[in-house]
Design a protein around this motif. Structure first.
Motif, PDB file in Angstrom:
ATOM      1  N   TYR A  53       0.904  -1.377   0.035  1.00 15.34           N
ATOM      2  CA  TYR A  53      -0.037  -0.036  -0.059  1.00 15.34           C
ATOM      3  C   TYR A  53       0.754   1.200  -0.051  1.00 15.34           C
ATOM      4  O   TYR A  53       2.050   1.240   0.212  1.00 15.34           O
ATOM      5  CB  TYR A  53      -1.071   0.139   1.217  1.00 15.34           C
ATOM      6  N   PRO A  54       0.319   2.482  -0.309  1.00 19.52           N
ATOM      7  CA  PRO A  54       0.953   3.683  -0.500  1.00 19.52           C
ATOM      8  C   PRO A  54       1.584   4.150   0.701  1.00 19.52           C
ATOM      9  O   PRO A  54       1.132   3.888   1.797  1.00 19.52           O
ATOM     10  CB  PRO A  54      -0.127   4.779  -0.879  1.00 19.52           C
ATOM     11  N   TYR A  55       2.695   4.894   0.827  1.00 17.96           N
ATOM     12  CA  TYR A  55       3.479   5.477  -0.313  1.00 17.96           C
ATOM     13  C   TYR A  55       4.518   4.404  -0.985  1.00 17.96           C
ATOM     14  O   TYR A  55       4.900   3.668  -0.068  1.00 17.96           O
ATOM     15  CB  TYR A  55       4.058   6.873  -0.273  1.00 17.96           C
ATOM     16  N   ASP A  56       4.774   4.762  -2.229  1.00 21.57           N
ATOM     17  CA  ASP A  56       5.712   3.892  -2.685  1.00 21.57           C
ATOM     18  C   ASP A  56       7.051   4.525  -2.775  1.00 21.57           C
ATOM     19  O   ASP A  56       8.040   4.086  -3.445  1.00 21.57           O
ATOM     20  CB  ASP A  56       5.382   3.659  -4.225  1.00 21.57           C
ATOM     21  N   TRP A  89       9.271  -1.803   1.426  1.00 20.79           N
ATOM     22  CA  TRP A  89       9.751  -2.868   0.844  1.00 20.79           C
ATOM     23  C   TRP A  89      10.788  -2.250  -0.191  1.00 20.79           C
ATOM     24  O   TRP A  89      11.980  -2.957  -0.299  1.00 20.79           O
ATOM     25  CB  TRP A  89       8.471  -3.501   0.188  1.00 20.79           C
ATOM     26  N   TYR A  90      10.510  -1.466  -1.192  1.00 21.13           N
ATOM     27  CA  TYR A  90      11.501  -1.053  -2.002  1.00 21.13           C
ATOM     28  C   TYR A  90      10.732   0.188  -2.672  1.00 21.13           C
ATOM     29  O   TYR A  90       9.443   0.145  -3.283  1.00 21.13           O
ATOM     30  CB  TYR A  90      11.938  -1.963  -3.112  1.00 21.13           C
ATOM     31  N   SER A 150       6.918   5.010   4.629  1.00 24.49           N
ATOM     32  CA  SER A 150       6.310   6.232   3.900  1.00 24.49           C
ATOM     33  C   SER A 150       4.833   6.370   4.126  1.00 24.49           C
ATOM     34  O   SER A 150       4.034   5.773   3.106  1.00 24.49           O
ATOM     35  CB  SER A 150       6.720   6.412   2.332  1.00 24.49           C
ATOM     36  N   ALA A 151       4.545   6.722   5.295  1.00 23.57           N
ATOM     37  CA  ALA A 151       3.083   6.827   5.670  1.00 23.57           C
ATOM     38  C   ALA A 151       2.455   7.812   4.754  1.00 23.57           C
ATOM     39  O   ALA A 151       2.818   9.072   4.624  1.00 23.57           O
ATOM     40  CB  ALA A 151       2.893   6.897   7.077  1.00 23.57           C
ATOM     41  N   THR A 170       2.695  -4.843   3.411  1.00 27.10           N
ATOM     42  CA  THR A 170       3.843  -4.064   3.569  1.00 27.10           C
ATOM     43  C   THR A 170       3.430  -2.573   2.964  1.00 27.10           C
ATOM     44  O   THR A 170       2.780  -2.508   2.097  1.00 27.10           O
ATOM     45  CB  THR A 170       4.955  -4.645   2.647  1.00 27.10           C
ATOM     46  N   ASN A 171       4.180  -1.763   3.430  1.00 20.62           N
ATOM     47  CA  ASN A 171       4.169  -0.133   3.023  1.00 20.62           C
ATOM     48  C   ASN A 171       4.977  -0.469   1.806  1.00 20.62           C
ATOM     49  O   ASN A 171       6.202  -0.997   1.788  1.00 20.62           O
ATOM     50  CB  ASN A 171       4.678   0.683   4.066  1.00 20.62           C
TER      51      ASN A 171
END
Ligand SMILES: [Zn+2]
Length: 448
Positions: A269-272, A317-318, A280-281, A312-313
């Motif tokens: 889920y965002p942000y990427d 993750w990446y 990155s919430a 995962t955010n």
């Protein structure tokens, strides 16, 4: 002599640009080192552990990375190998529902559905791929083609051409919904109360060539506007497939969506972005965790995919730049997540029925999340006309807009008590306190 050098240089450059990117495994010590690869524009793949990541690199990039503080080695591209094997099969020996549908079969499948269920489906092409294939979207609704006072939902699959599970699961889902209409209460309920859109493939060219990329060699999940690196929300300079999805999204008022990938088993889920390995919430972090868990919890073994609780955010993750989910959330007010449905990108076709068994409930539960939160209609108190008001939630810095045609808004929220404000230019703002139930929605209309 000079001429020769120029010719050699030209050939050299051509060689790099024409040769297909190789699949590699890159090893590292610290997660944050991944950021160096992101900054170089390396196309990281979905597979990553604490010490290695898969990526697609050109010869030049391979050389550069091997000179840095990384380990790098070429690995077999299993999806591509399986694709080559599938191509050997003759059409006659294939059972379409057990096997992958190629473009012609996919088109025939969708047209059949549209012909057999005209009351509840509408098939449209939202554009064409680089090689001229139609970008099919099927709408499933009790009043297809009509902008009703109902939330709009979309599933998009196969934007990476070699990630094929979602493409087939889309077809299973379409079939399950239309066949259950009128007999299965759940399917009937979904179709009567939701405007569902399903795009089985955003990258038909990539699928036909067994490639992640579109026919111009672009990764479509890096081609959208990006809040950090490319904040212009326009279609200028983007690929035809990206432009089609952007235009289509602008024509609608999607509330919730997901895009389906393979290569891992996790809901992302965002942000990427912006930094790899760093959480990155976004303002709706709680809600995104809630809807991602809804998917993961409904799956029999998603928590075994190597991620805490199967979610995962994205950036943690990446990091990626130009991904579709952040664009949907930031610019379109559409809550979007990226679902990685299987660790093997292009699994053997005899696994598809089992994958549908595993993902049917998650896909339905996730779709039904579109009905949670607060919703209502915003109108002008005197004329009764719908108003283009801003809907804000105290404490969450992310406003949404109602559908301009009907004035209906859908603010997804997890259970709790919230203060909602509707504000339109030239009108007095109005605030109300609402309590969102554990499941379902609370209605709050505004007359300004
Ligand atoms: Zn993907």
């Amino acid at each position: 002599m000079k001429k020769n050098i120029i010719i050699i240089l030209v050939l050299f450059t051509l060689g790099f640009s024409l040769s297909e990117k190789r699949m590699v495994e890159i090893t590292f010590n610290e997660l944050t080192e991944l950021q160096q690869l992101v900054d170089m524009g390396i196309d990281l793949d979905h597979h990553r552990t604490r010490s290695e990541v898969h990526a697609f690199v050109s010869d030049e990039e391979f050389l550069l990375i091997s000179q840095m503080n990384f380990g790098i080695r070429e690995i077999p591209n299993e999806a591509k190998l399986y694709f080559e094997e599938l191509k050997q099969n003759t059409m006659e020996s294939r059972n379409p529902m057990e096997d992958y549908h190629n473009y012609i079969e996919l088109t025939a499948f969708l047209q059949d559905i549209a012909d057999n269920y005209p009351e509840i489906t509408r098939l449209e092409s939202i554009g064409q791929s680089v090689q001229g294939r139609e970008l099919w979207v099927i709408e499933i609704s009790d009043n297809p083609g009509v902008n009703e006072i109902e939330p709009e939902f979309k599933y998009v699959a196969n934007m990476h051409g070699d990630e094929t599970v979602g493409r087939e699961l889309s077809l299973y889902l379409i079939e399950w919904l239309v066949e259950g209409y009128g007999s299965d209460p759940r399917a009937t309920d979904i179709i009567n109360n939701t405007d569902v859109f399903i795009m089985p493939t955003m990258n038909p060219d990539g699928f036909e060539s067994g490639s992640r990329y579109n026919a111009n060699g672009t990764d479509l999940n890096r081609d959208f506007p990006d809040q950090f690196s490319d904040p212009n929300n326009t279609t200028i300079g983007r690929e035809p497939e990206t432009r089609a999805v952007m235009d289509w999204t602008w024509d609608h008022h999607f509330v919730l969506s997901a895009n389906m990938h393979t290569g891992a088993l996790v809901a992302n889920y965002p942000y990427d972005g912006p930094n790899s390995g760093v959480y990155s919430a976004c303002p709706d972090d709680d809600l995104f965790i809630h809807i991602s868990l809804a998917y993961a919890d409904a799956h029999p073994n998603m928590e075994s995919g190597g991620f805490s609780n199967g979610i995962t955010n994205g950036a943690q993750w990446y990091a990626i730049s130009g991904g579709m989910q952040d664009w949907n959330y930031i610019w379109e007010g559409d809550f979007d997540i990226t679902i990685e449905q299987n660790e093997v990108k292009w699994p053997s076709s005899n696994q598809l029925a089992g994958l549908w068994e595993d993902h049917r409930e998650p896909m339905l539960v996730y779709l039904e999340e579109v009905h949670d939160g607060v919703r209502g209609i915003v109108i002008d108190a005197d004329s009764g006309e719908p108003l283009s008001a801003n809907i804000s939630v105290q404490g969450i810095d992310h406003d949404i807009l109602p559908d301009p045609e009907n004035g209906d808004y859908y603010r997804l929220l997890s259970a709790g008590t919230y203060t909602i404000t509707a504000q339109a230019f030239g009108y007095l703002a109005q605030s109300e306190t609402v309590t969102v139930p554990l499941s379902g929605y609370v209605e709050q209309n505004f007359e300004l």
